[in-house]
Design an enzyme around this catalytic site. Structure first.
Site, mmCIF file in Angstrom:
data_model
loop_
_atom_site.group_PDB
_atom_site.id
_atom_site.type_symbol
_atom_site.label_atom_id
_atom_site.label_comp_id
_atom_site.label_asym_id
_atom_site.label_seq_id
_atom_site.Cartn_x
_atom_site.Cartn_y
_atom_site.Cartn_z
ATOM 1 C CB SER A 160 -4.719 17.992 31.472
ATOM 2 O OG SER A 160 -5.178 17.989 30.142
ATOM 3 C CE1 TYR A 218 -3.211 12.790 30.076
ATOM 4 C CE2 TYR A 218 -4.802 14.512 29.592
ATOM 5 C CZ TYR A 218 -3.507 14.130 29.882
ATOM 6 O OH TYR A 218 -2.516 15.076 29.989
HETATM 7 P P1 NDP Z 1 6.204 13.052 28.613
HETATM 8 O O1 NDP Z 1 5.751 11.791 27.997
HETATM 9 O O2 NDP Z 1 7.341 13.785 28.045
HETATM 10 O O3 NDP Z 1 6.491 12.857 30.155
HETATM 11 C C1 NDP Z 1 5.805 11.942 30.946
HETATM 12 C C2 NDP Z 1 6.741 11.554 32.048
HETATM 13 O O4 NDP Z 1 6.071 10.686 32.961
HETATM 14 C C3 NDP Z 1 7.945 10.829 31.517
HETATM 15 O O5 NDP Z 1 9.098 11.456 32.015
HETATM 16 C C4 NDP Z 1 7.792 9.411 32.019
HETATM 17 O O6 NDP Z 1 9.059 8.899 32.371
HETATM 18 C C5 NDP Z 1 6.930 9.612 33.261
HETATM 19 N N1 NDP Z 1 6.120 8.431 33.544
HETATM 20 C C6 NDP Z 1 5.088 7.932 32.823
HETATM 21 N N2 NDP Z 1 4.620 6.819 33.380
HETATM 22 C C7 NDP Z 1 5.380 6.600 34.494
HETATM 23 C C8 NDP Z 1 5.396 5.602 35.486
HETATM 24 N N3 NDP Z 1 4.521 4.591 35.467
HETATM 25 N N4 NDP Z 1 6.299 5.701 36.488
HETATM 26 C C9 NDP Z 1 7.183 6.715 36.518
HETATM 27 N N5 NDP Z 1 7.213 7.707 35.608
HETATM 28 C C10 NDP Z 1 6.326 7.628 34.604
HETATM 29 O O7 NDP Z 1 4.913 13.963 28.632
HETATM 30 P P2 NDP Z 1 4.601 15.426 29.208
HETATM 31 O O8 NDP Z 1 5.818 16.073 29.689
HETATM 32 O O9 NDP Z 1 3.777 16.062 28.196
HETATM 33 O O10 NDP Z 1 3.654 15.046 30.433
HETATM 34 C C11 NDP Z 1 3.939 15.385 31.776
HETATM 35 C C12 NDP Z 1 2.633 15.623 32.501
HETATM 36 O O11 NDP Z 1 1.985 16.754 31.947
HETATM 37 C C13 NDP Z 1 1.641 14.460 32.399
HETATM 38 O O12 NDP Z 1 0.970 14.325 33.630
HETATM 39 C C14 NDP Z 1 0.693 14.942 31.321
HETATM 40 O O13 NDP Z 1 -0.560 14.345 31.448
HETATM 41 C C15 NDP Z 1 0.663 16.411 31.627
HETATM 42 N N6 NDP Z 1 0.182 17.268 30.556
HETATM 43 C C16 NDP Z 1 0.844 17.369 29.369
HETATM 44 C C17 NDP Z 1 0.391 18.249 28.412
HETATM 45 C C18 NDP Z 1 1.096 18.477 27.128
HETATM 46 O O14 NDP Z 1 0.572 19.183 26.270
HETATM 47 N N7 NDP Z 1 2.270 17.915 26.921
HETATM 48 C C19 NDP Z 1 -0.811 19.040 28.611
HETATM 49 C C20 NDP Z 1 -1.427 18.849 29.894
HETATM 50 C C21 NDP Z 1 -0.937 17.994 30.810
HETATM 51 P P3 NDP Z 1 9.491 7.381 31.997
HETATM 52 O O15 NDP Z 1 9.092 7.153 30.599
HETATM 53 O O16 NDP Z 1 10.954 7.367 32.248
HETATM 54 O O17 NDP Z 1 8.791 6.511 32.986
#
Ligand code: NDP
Length: 256
Positions: free
Chosen positions: A146, A159
């Protein structure tokens, strides 16, 4: 030449959190280069449209239900990928969560929830994927960091800790597994429009505009902006690239 460099035909990728957001954008990038994809998450409802979009790109794909905060689930996700597709060549450790508070306000459980989801899960899935990748003669691991791998903000202590940890874990594993022809890299997304940041924009006043103003590209990213880096880091084009942390941020991290 270019087609072959980025060709993922016959390769299999497991993407945690691949049922939406950045994970799905990366899965689509790899699918468009020929990879078969297993997307993992807890929410099966989100998986339907995600799988449909991957099939449209011609990919064989499946949804694996699992909570990556549990070690047994991480091991099973990797095992199920191998069972269903016969191999695992690419692991994208993307599942993530955030809890926004001042540092003094977190409970110990909240700290662990964020660290377990964002960092420990990546460690456990990588550990599980190591043996099959080594046995196959190599592999690619892509860990999602991130901007908070680089910067501090007042409202994201666990985070930022988890995302800083992702970068150092990436470097450590890259050195350990280079001899096995496993490349381990991190991607540091800028601000991308997803469920996670939609919530952030509700909770942090002015965030939408601040990000837009500071990003040289002049806009928020979209999940599809992550497709190219996934294809690159998953493909033979990156065989001599390991241990890096690559910002994909429209210039956010180099602007004033
Ligand atoms: P989303 O919330 O769209 O995606 C997060 C995903 O993680 C979901 O598909 C969720 O699926 C899954 N997830 C969360 N907790 C669990 C768990 N305990 N077990 C299995 N799956 C899990 O967010 P983003 O796409 O934005 O985030 C994806 C990654 O990118 C993360 O690591 C985030 O920190 C990182 N990121 C995002 C940024 C942004 O601007 N969006 C910037 C920098 C980094 P489900 O709910 O089905 O479990």
């Amino acid at each position: 030449m270019a087609a072959k460099l980025f060709d993922l035909t016959g390769k299999v990728a497991l993407v945690t959190g691949g049922n939406g957001g950045i994970g799905l954008g990366m899965a689509q990038g790899m699918a468009s280069c020929g990879a078969w994809i297993a997307i993992a998450g807890r929410n099966a409802d989100k998986a339907g449209p995600a799988l449909a979009s991957l099939r449209e790109l011609g990919a064989r794909c499946t949804f694996l239900e699992g909570d990556v905060t549990k070690k047994a689930a991480c091991v099973k996700l990797v095992a199920d990928t191998v069972e269903q597709f016969g191999r695992i060549d690419i692991l994208v450790n993307n599942a993530g969560t955030a809890i926004r508070k001042m540092p003094q306000e977190y409970t110990e459980d909240e700290w662990h929830e964020v660290l377990d989801t964002n960092l420990t899960s990546a460690f456990l899935c990588s550990q599980a994927a190591y043996a099959p990748m080594k046995a196959a003669g190599g592999g690619k691991m892509i860990n999602i960091g991130s901007m908070m791998s680089l910067f501090g903000v007042p409202y994201a202590t666990p985070y930022a800790s988890s995302k800083g940890g992702i970068v150092q874990m990436t470097r450590a594993m890259a050195t350990a597994w280079a001899k096995d022809n496993i490349q381990v890299n991190a991607v540091l997304p800028g601000w991308i429009d997803t469920d996670l940041t939609r919530r952030a924009r509700r909770e942090v006043p002015g965030l939408q505009e601040r990000v837009q103003d500071r990003t040289p590209a002049g806009r928020w990213g979209v999940p599809n902006d992550m497709a190219g880096i996934a294809a690159f880091l998953a493909s033979p084009a990156s065989d001599f690239v390991t241990g890096t942390a690559i910002p994909v941020d429209g210039g956010y991290s180099i602007g004033m």
